[in-house]
Design a protein around this motif. Structure first.
Motif, PDB file in Angstrom:
ATOM      1  N   ARG A   2      -5.507  -9.570 -11.170  1.00  0.00           N
ATOM      2  CA  ARG A   2      -4.279  -8.842 -10.876  1.00  0.00           C
ATOM      3  C   ARG A   2      -4.081  -8.713  -9.366  1.00  0.00           C
ATOM      4  NH1 ARG A   2      -1.639  -5.744 -14.714  1.00  0.00           N
ATOM      5  NH2 ARG A   2      -2.539  -5.873 -16.819  1.00  0.00           N
ATOM      6  N   TYR A   3      -2.847  -8.883  -8.945  1.00  0.00           N
ATOM      7  CA  TYR A   3      -2.488  -8.744  -7.540  1.00  0.00           C
ATOM      8  C   TYR A   3      -1.141  -8.026  -7.445  1.00  0.00           C
ATOM      9  CZ  TYR A   3      -5.896 -12.523  -6.679  1.00  0.00           C
ATOM     10  OH  TYR A   3      -7.022 -13.287  -6.621  1.00  0.00           O
ATOM     11  N   PRO A   4      -0.909  -7.307  -6.352  1.00  0.00           N
ATOM     12  CA  PRO A   4       0.419  -6.753  -6.114  1.00  0.00           C
ATOM     13  C   PRO A   4       1.379  -7.882  -5.701  1.00  0.00           C
ATOM     14  CG  PRO A   4      -1.260  -5.486  -4.950  1.00  0.00           C
ATOM     15  CD  PRO A   4      -1.896  -6.772  -5.391  1.00  0.00           C
ATOM     16  N   ASP A  58      -2.607  -4.578  -1.465  1.00  0.00           N
ATOM     17  CA  ASP A  58      -2.698  -3.446  -2.389  1.00  0.00           C
ATOM     18  C   ASP A  58      -1.316  -2.830  -2.548  1.00  0.00           C
ATOM     19  OD1 ASP A  58      -2.358  -1.498  -0.164  1.00  0.00           O
ATOM     20  OD2 ASP A  58      -4.386  -2.123   0.372  1.00  0.00           O
ATOM     21  N   MET A  59      -1.175  -1.943  -3.558  1.00  0.00           N
ATOM     22  CA  MET A  59       0.137  -1.388  -3.850  1.00  0.00           C
ATOM     23  C   MET A  59       0.628  -0.466  -2.737  1.00  0.00           C
ATOM     24  SD  MET A  59       1.340  -2.805  -6.523  1.00  0.00           S
ATOM     25  CE  MET A  59       2.768  -1.793  -6.895  1.00  0.00           C
ATOM     26  N   CYS A  62       2.165  -2.558  -0.270  1.00  0.00           N
ATOM     27  CA  CYS A  62       3.401  -3.093  -0.831  1.00  0.00           C
ATOM     28  C   CYS A  62       4.540  -2.092  -0.654  1.00  0.00           C
ATOM     29  CB  CYS A  62       3.193  -3.419  -2.305  1.00  0.00           C
ATOM     30  SG  CYS A  62       4.550  -4.328  -3.064  1.00  0.00           S
ATOM     31  N   ASN A  87       5.178  -5.586  -8.566  1.00  0.00           N
ATOM     32  CA  ASN A  87       4.454  -5.740  -9.825  1.00  0.00           C
ATOM     33  C   ASN A  87       2.971  -5.975  -9.580  1.00  0.00           C
ATOM     34  OD1 ASN A  87       3.813  -6.133 -12.522  1.00  0.00           O
ATOM     35  ND2 ASN A  87       4.473  -8.266 -12.543  1.00  0.00           N
ATOM     36  N   TYR A  88       2.140  -5.090 -10.149  1.00  0.00           N
ATOM     37  CA  TYR A  88       0.694  -5.313 -10.113  1.00  0.00           C
ATOM     38  C   TYR A  88       0.362  -6.168 -11.326  1.00  0.00           C
ATOM     39  CZ  TYR A  88      -4.258  -4.328  -9.421  1.00  0.00           C
ATOM     40  OH  TYR A  88      -5.602  -4.447  -9.178  1.00  0.00           O
ATOM     41  N   ASP A 130       1.492  -0.649 -12.452  1.00  0.00           N
ATOM     42  CA  ASP A 130       0.694  -0.249 -11.289  1.00  0.00           C
ATOM     43  C   ASP A 130      -0.742   0.113 -11.678  1.00  0.00           C
ATOM     44  OD1 ASP A 130       1.544   3.249 -10.698  1.00  0.00           O
ATOM     45  OD2 ASP A 130       0.977   2.216 -12.529  1.00  0.00           O
ATOM     46  N   ASN A 131      -1.093  -0.122 -12.945  1.00  0.00           N
ATOM     47  CA  ASN A 131      -2.466   0.081 -13.437  1.00  0.00           C
ATOM     48  C   ASN A 131      -2.862   1.553 -13.471  1.00  0.00           C
ATOM     49  OD1 ASN A 131      -4.685  -1.220 -14.558  1.00  0.00           O
ATOM     50  ND2 ASN A 131      -5.828  -1.216 -12.635  1.00  0.00           N
ATOM     51  N   THR A 136       3.532   5.005 -13.090  1.00  0.00           N
ATOM     52  CA  THR A 136       4.604   4.035 -12.885  1.00  0.00           C
ATOM     53  C   THR A 136       5.970   4.672 -13.091  1.00  0.00           C
ATOM     54  OG1 THR A 136       3.159   2.282 -13.686  1.00  0.00           O
ATOM     55  CG2 THR A 136       5.496   1.787 -13.562  1.00  0.00           C
ATOM     56  N   ASN A 207       0.677   7.669  -5.201  1.00  0.00           N
ATOM     57  CA  ASN A 207      -0.096   6.446  -5.389  1.00  0.00           C
ATOM     58  C   ASN A 207      -1.573   6.673  -5.063  1.00  0.00           C
ATOM     59  OD1 ASN A 207      -0.225   3.382  -5.689  1.00  0.00           O
ATOM     60  ND2 ASN A 207      -0.995   3.630  -3.603  1.00  0.00           N
TER      61      ASN A 207
END
Length: 210
Positions: A2-4, A58-59, A62, A87-88, A130-131, A136, A207
């Motif tokens: 998973r990536y942002p 990371d978010m 972002c 989007n994560y 966002d996990n 979210t 966050n």
């Protein structure tokens, strides 16, 4: 993994001076890629003329990147409006660290789907996966508020807004713009600068906390 993923496009790109908008778009992307180089895994890359995608560290970065992008537009009195998907999500292929091409995964597919869905909405911001479960939904509500403040500002007000964002002291802004202090204070309130900053900070705080 998973990536942002950050994806965006120009709002109403076919209803205005397209050459102007594309030039502004390129300037915004170049500014962010240079300023946030250390936090970008795969650089923001313009893919379809009026759309970009990139992979962020990371978010939090972002979100900050999007804030900087919007404030760059205000500071430079650009006419462009962008719509964003954060989007994560999953990327299945190796990350291209030089250009955001030749990567595949559900995260990218999902981001593009939601970017298209935003075209029928007045909202310009959406956060996906966002996990952190219910976080979210709350962050999306905050982004809705955040966007409402920005979209209430007229192009002719951008210079004043930019001054307020640089210095919260309305007396300093009044001196910089050669305005009456009481008039400047009223403009500070009517432009909802405090509410804008609070909403922006709440997104980052939430966050971190949840």
């Amino acid at each position: 993994m998973r990536y942002p993923i950050l994806m965006a496009d120009i709002v109403d790109s076919r209803k205005a001076n397209q050459t102007l908008l594309i030039n502004e778009f390129k300037n915004v992307v170049d500014f962010i890629n240079n300023k946030w180089k250390a936090s970008i895994i795969s650089p923001l890359t313009i893919t379809l003329g009026d759309e970009f995608q990139g992979i962020i560290k990371d978010m939090e970065s972002c979100y900050k990147l999007v804030f900087d992008m919007e404030e760059f537009i205000v500071e430079n009195s650009l006419s462009i409006k962008l719509r964003y998907v954060m989007n994560y999500g999953i990327i299945e292929t190796p990350i291209n660290r030089n250009i955001a091409y030749e990567m595949l995964g559900n995260g990218l597919t999902q981001a593009r789907e939601y970017l298209n869905k935003l075209k029928s909405s007045s909202n310009r911001f959406i956060v996906l996966s966002d996990n952190k479960g219910k976080t979210t939904a709350v962050i999306n509500d905050l982004f809705l508020l955040y966007g409402s403040y920005i979209d209430s500002w007229k192009l002719s007000e951008y210079q004043m807004v930019s001054e307020f964002l640089k210095d919260k002291d309305y007396k300093v802004v009044a001196n910089n713009l050669g305005m009456n202090k009481s008039s400047t204070w009223r403009r500070y309130k009517s432009l909802h600068i405090e509410e804008y900053n609070t909403t922006r900070n709440l997104i980052l705080t939430l966050n971190k906390m949840l």
